[in-house]
Design an enzyme around this catalytic site. Sequence first.
Site, mmCIF file in Angstrom:
data_model
loop_
_atom_site.group_PDB
_atom_site.id
_atom_site.type_symbol
_atom_site.label_atom_id
_atom_site.label_comp_id
_atom_site.label_asym_id
_atom_site.label_seq_id
_atom_site.Cartn_x
_atom_site.Cartn_y
_atom_site.Cartn_z
ATOM 1 N N GLN A 127 0.799 -1.281 -0.016
ATOM 2 C CA GLN A 127 0.041 -0.019 0.028
ATOM 3 C C GLN A 127 0.911 1.350 -0.008
ATOM 4 O O GLN A 127 1.863 1.278 0.811
ATOM 5 C CB GLN A 127 -0.824 0.099 1.083
ATOM 6 N N GLY A 128 0.604 2.249 -0.891
ATOM 7 C CA GLY A 128 1.124 3.513 -0.671
ATOM 8 C C GLY A 128 0.133 4.653 -0.432
ATOM 9 O O GLY A 128 -0.362 5.148 -1.348
ATOM 10 N N SER A 130 0.197 6.767 3.174
ATOM 11 C CA SER A 130 1.007 7.675 3.801
ATOM 12 C C SER A 130 2.066 8.427 3.105
ATOM 13 O O SER A 130 2.539 7.946 2.479
ATOM 14 C CB SER A 130 1.313 7.491 5.261
ATOM 15 N N GLU A 245 -14.039 -4.439 4.874
ATOM 16 C CA GLU A 245 -13.078 -5.399 5.443
ATOM 17 C C GLU A 245 -12.861 -5.339 6.784
ATOM 18 O O GLU A 245 -11.583 -5.261 7.238
ATOM 19 C CB GLU A 245 -12.224 -5.799 4.611
ATOM 20 N N SER A 372 -5.143 6.242 13.464
ATOM 21 C CA SER A 372 -4.608 6.164 14.653
ATOM 22 C C SER A 372 -5.798 6.113 15.765
ATOM 23 O O SER A 372 -6.915 6.664 15.560
ATOM 24 C CB SER A 372 -3.724 7.421 15.143
#
Lengths: 387, 373
Positions: A127-128, A130, A245, A372
């Site tokens: 995954q790209g 952040s 999911e 977060s």
Amino acid sequence: MDLDFNAEELAFRDQVREFLATALPAEIRDRMHRSDDSHIRDDIQNWQKILHAKGWGAPAWPVEFGGTGWSKTEQYIFETECALADAPAQLAFGVKMVAPVLMRYGSPQQQQYFLPRILAADDWWCQGYSEPGSGSDLASLKMKAERDGGDYVLNGQKVWNTLGQFADWIFCLVRTDSSGKPQRGISFLLIDMKTPGITVRPTRLLDGTFEVNEIWFDNVRVPVANRIGEENAGWTYAKFLLGHERTNIAGIGASKRELARLKQMAAAQPKAGATMLQDPLFATRIAQVEIELRALEITNMRVIFAEAKKHAPGPEASMLKIRGTEIMQRLSELQMEVLGPDALVYRDSSGEIARETSTYLNLRKLSIFGGSNEIQRNIIAQMILGL
Amino acid sequence: MDFSFSDEQQMLLDTTRRFISERYDFEYRNTVRDSADGWSRETWTALGELGLLALNIPEQDGGIGAGAVGTMLVGNAIGEGLLLEPFLSSAVIATQAIVELASTQQRERWLPTLASGELIAVLAHDEISTRENPLQVETRAVRDGDGWSIDGNKSVVYHAPAANLLLVSARIAENEIGLFAIPSDAAGVQLLPCVTVDEQSAAAIVLKDVRVSGDARLGGDAKVALQSALDIGLAALCAEAFGAMQKILNATIEYSRSRVQFGAPIGSFQALQHRMAEMLMHLEQARSMSYLATSQCTDPDPLARRAALSAAMARMGQAARYIGQQAVQLHGGMGMTDELNVSHYFKRLLAFELRFGSTDQHLEIYRLRLQAA
């Protein structure tokens, strides 16, 4: 009202247990049990192939794409049993993250090419999302994608990329328009990791491991055909992905497994002529976390039950994420505390790393990643409380 | 009541801080960490030249005799700088044991070289059996002609690989413990080196029929002196932990001022402001308890001393856990990296909780005393 699984669900659970008892290779189970990541790529891929051969490669996909067509409850049972049996977690980036986006928004060509390869563990996805300046505020991302004929040309940097060192493909959010609201100019691209101009740099973490990377893009050319859906509509797909999911977001199975391990450790650790498990203070601490876990398990099932009645999971997932990660972190604290001063030894004379201590350090990430716990509380305040 | 420090004490703190800021920045510290030894001989020698290794040596023995307050202030600075050198192990704990027990001849032999840093001594005392009762030593010393033969196992001794001299506690009789000075290269001594969670060098020690002469023993029954050295060490460790807490909180506040998300510094968000306010309250309670530990660590009344030190450890352990975890959390992913100093303070604070008994153990000690009263 009935808090227990019905006969059909129990039969399904037994079927999953039987499969796990016979199909999960002992050496993979042992490595997972010891939190040994030395073969993590092979372990995850081999397990995915075994699941695929059984027809269970994609528990949450519809049958038409090669999934199981299982209900939410069955998916929950499956994931819980897998965690209890020390099976490797499936690589989420493919099966659970990019695949639902492909199924919902991808072109037929994209679906036909990528989905079977995800199922068969032919491709390792990462995954790209952040960037250095865009963590919680993901929509502020800056990585540029400029059109040049049939390609986008990418320049920029992604961070906190998990296990991208093994990846064949990466899905990225990129900026294709900076003129309007930040959310409006984002596109969702699928990028072959072998494309020239991509550099993966490992980030050393506090426990000495290298599970995340920085990825640098220097004039990387990506065919426009590898874009998901519309240009500048990537934020919609990203939100869909993040909200999808989440049946396993609370990690009930993993926490149950670690709770059992904690009790075993405490029962084996001497304390004042008895054991740590018999120590009133320490046993009380275990009791507190066990009770919290029991409550969360029921809450999780309530969410699944409610979800079965409507379409997408709601903001309740934030609750499951916060409490679930807090419980996992608490269990890792207690496992470390059982060891007493032995937990001080990080690398012993034979080079062995203390599992409990390194896990404690490593799991601080749980309350940081995947949105977060502070962001999750914002979601609860805004979406549930309407504040 | 007076919470001020004397000019000499303040100078000690300033000198140590200046040395660390000039000679031991975070980058240098990580070079030291990654070196084969894991500590710097050069830094150690410089600490000796500054007189910091003579803090706990009385003036009549040629030392500084800075007392517990002086040791606390230097300890603060050492925690702030995350030093990897054996200050606590050699210049506080082992030095104190020698000062309390050694004969004139032994003092003359060891104290000057301890002060200069040429000699590094560590107290090899902890065993599995001392975890519940610090004086439950199972290593045994038996008479061997004029000397002694020593057998036993010591667990995680900080800086043992750096030491020339091991001060080994061993049971001589049912109610008598002796302390023996054993060169670390003596026959029968085996070190099993390890790295601790706070990146310091340590070792388990196996002693097999280690033969030493009669003059290797320090004084008579060592129980009182051992407890004294451990307690002074505990207070100094509290001071180190406080220094680390203060630095990690400052780093967090700074980060929250500079990190911009959603168009504003994250420090402007009330949820995070309250978190940092909470961290500050933990820090100030910890400072108070570090003062308590420092002022009571030499209390001649063992029960009062025990209660004060356990109260300090229990409270400071909670503060260390909360401040450390929240500092990592507020730094987000950056807090998880080896690159920032935050994770290193976090690990130092974790080791603080584990080295001299856990928070729960100290709570229990305090509770038992409360119930007995």
